[in-house]
Design a protein around this motif. Structure first.
Motif, PDB file in Angstrom:
ATOM      1  N   SER A  26       3.775 -72.204 -35.750  1.00  0.00           N
ATOM      2  CA  SER A  26       3.260 -73.316 -36.556  1.00  0.00           C
ATOM      3  C   SER A  26       1.852 -73.753 -36.175  1.00  0.00           C
ATOM      4  O   SER A  26       1.141 -74.331 -36.995  1.00  0.00           O
ATOM      5  CB  SER A  26       4.215 -74.503 -36.468  1.00  0.00           C
ATOM      6  OG  SER A  26       4.374 -74.903 -35.127  1.00  0.00           O
ATOM      7  N   GLU A  45      12.473 -71.379 -39.628  1.00  0.00           N
ATOM      8  CA  GLU A  45      11.765 -71.970 -38.493  1.00  0.00           C
ATOM      9  C   GLU A  45      12.730 -72.043 -37.314  1.00  0.00           C
ATOM     10  O   GLU A  45      13.909 -72.351 -37.508  1.00  0.00           O
ATOM     11  CB  GLU A  45      11.288 -73.391 -38.810  1.00  0.00           C
ATOM     12  CG  GLU A  45      10.240 -73.461 -39.903  1.00  0.00           C
ATOM     13  CD  GLU A  45       9.844 -74.890 -40.207  1.00  0.00           C
ATOM     14  OE1 GLU A  45       8.662 -75.210 -40.043  1.00  0.00           O
ATOM     15  OE2 GLU A  45      10.734 -75.682 -40.592  1.00  0.00           O
ATOM     16  N   LYS A  46      12.212 -71.740 -36.126  1.00  0.00           N
ATOM     17  CA  LYS A  46      13.063 -71.874 -34.945  1.00  0.00           C
ATOM     18  C   LYS A  46      12.196 -72.190 -33.733  1.00  0.00           C
ATOM     19  O   LYS A  46      11.096 -71.647 -33.588  1.00  0.00           O
ATOM     20  CB  LYS A  46      13.923 -70.643 -34.714  1.00  0.00           C
ATOM     21  CG  LYS A  46      13.194 -69.359 -34.453  1.00  0.00           C
ATOM     22  CD  LYS A  46      14.183 -68.210 -34.280  1.00  0.00           C
ATOM     23  CE  LYS A  46      13.451 -66.920 -33.980  1.00  0.00           C
ATOM     24  NZ  LYS A  46      14.363 -65.819 -33.736  1.00  0.00           N
ATOM     25  N   PRO A  47      12.663 -73.074 -32.880  1.00  0.00           N
ATOM     26  CA  PRO A  47      11.886 -73.428 -31.689  1.00  0.00           C
ATOM     27  C   PRO A  47      11.861 -72.285 -30.684  1.00  0.00           C
ATOM     28  O   PRO A  47      12.804 -71.499 -30.597  1.00  0.00           O
ATOM     29  CB  PRO A  47      12.626 -74.635 -31.126  1.00  0.00           C
ATOM     30  CG  PRO A  47      13.965 -74.634 -31.751  1.00  0.00           C
ATOM     31  CD  PRO A  47      13.890 -73.831 -33.004  1.00  0.00           C
ATOM     32  N   LYS A  55       6.438 -76.297 -26.372  1.00  0.00           N
ATOM     33  CA  LYS A  55       7.403 -75.785 -27.348  1.00  0.00           C
ATOM     34  C   LYS A  55       6.674 -75.369 -28.626  1.00  0.00           C
ATOM     35  O   LYS A  55       5.883 -76.122 -29.172  1.00  0.00           O
ATOM     36  CB  LYS A  55       8.445 -76.846 -27.683  1.00  0.00           C
ATOM     37  CG  LYS A  55       9.504 -76.353 -28.649  1.00  0.00           C
ATOM     38  CD  LYS A  55      10.531 -77.409 -28.940  1.00  0.00           C
ATOM     39  CE  LYS A  55      11.732 -77.133 -28.086  1.00  0.00           C
ATOM     40  NZ  LYS A  55      12.864 -78.004 -28.375  1.00  0.00           N
ATOM     41  N   ILE A  57       7.031 -73.616 -32.598  1.00  0.00           N
ATOM     42  CA  ILE A  57       7.945 -73.402 -33.712  1.00  0.00           C
ATOM     43  C   ILE A  57       7.582 -72.059 -34.341  1.00  0.00           C
ATOM     44  O   ILE A  57       6.487 -71.902 -34.901  1.00  0.00           O
ATOM     45  CB  ILE A  57       7.850 -74.519 -34.776  1.00  0.00           C
ATOM     46  CG1 ILE A  57       8.077 -75.887 -34.153  1.00  0.00           C
ATOM     47  CG2 ILE A  57       8.826 -74.241 -35.920  1.00  0.00           C
ATOM     48  CD1 ILE A  57       9.459 -76.081 -33.551  1.00  0.00           C
ATOM     49  N   GLU A  59       7.823 -69.245 -37.157  1.00  0.00           N
ATOM     50  CA  GLU A  59       8.024 -69.312 -38.605  1.00  0.00           C
ATOM     51  C   GLU A  59       8.117 -67.915 -39.192  1.00  0.00           C
ATOM     52  O   GLU A  59       7.318 -67.046 -38.859  1.00  0.00           O
ATOM     53  CB  GLU A  59       6.852 -70.035 -39.276  1.00  0.00           C
ATOM     54  CG  GLU A  59       6.666 -71.450 -38.827  1.00  0.00           C
ATOM     55  CD  GLU A  59       5.470 -72.107 -39.463  1.00  0.00           C
ATOM     56  OE1 GLU A  59       5.442 -73.345 -39.476  1.00  0.00           O
ATOM     57  OE2 GLU A  59       4.548 -71.406 -39.933  1.00  0.00           O
TER      58      GLU A  59
END
Length: 72
Positions: A26, A45-47, A55, A57, A59
């Motif tokens: 991101s 989306e995933k951390p 952290k 994100i 995409e």
């Protein structure tokens, strides 16, 4: 960068790929802008905290080239 994207998409169409997807994070605004310009849609989306102390994100951006029943 647009030339690279156009070359990749033209190749994918010539190979009759139905869709392509790209991953970014991101914080990479330039990549996100380019994907939007070529009509990719944000689909996942995933951390992720494995690569940095911050952290991120992740995409996934997808582009449908051909619908399954569409003539190529």
């Amino acid at each position: 960068m647009s030339k690279l994207m156009e070359t990749a998409l033209n190749f994918s169409k010539e190979q009759n790929y139905q869709h392509v997807f790209l991953w970014t994070v991101s914080t990479l605004e330039t990549a996100r802008h380019l994907y939007k310009k070529y009509n990719f849609r944000l689909t996942e989306e995933k951390p992720n905290d494995e690569w940095t102390t911050t952290k991120l994100i992740e995409e996934r951006w997808d582009l449908i080239l051909y619908e399954e029943n569409q003539t190529k």
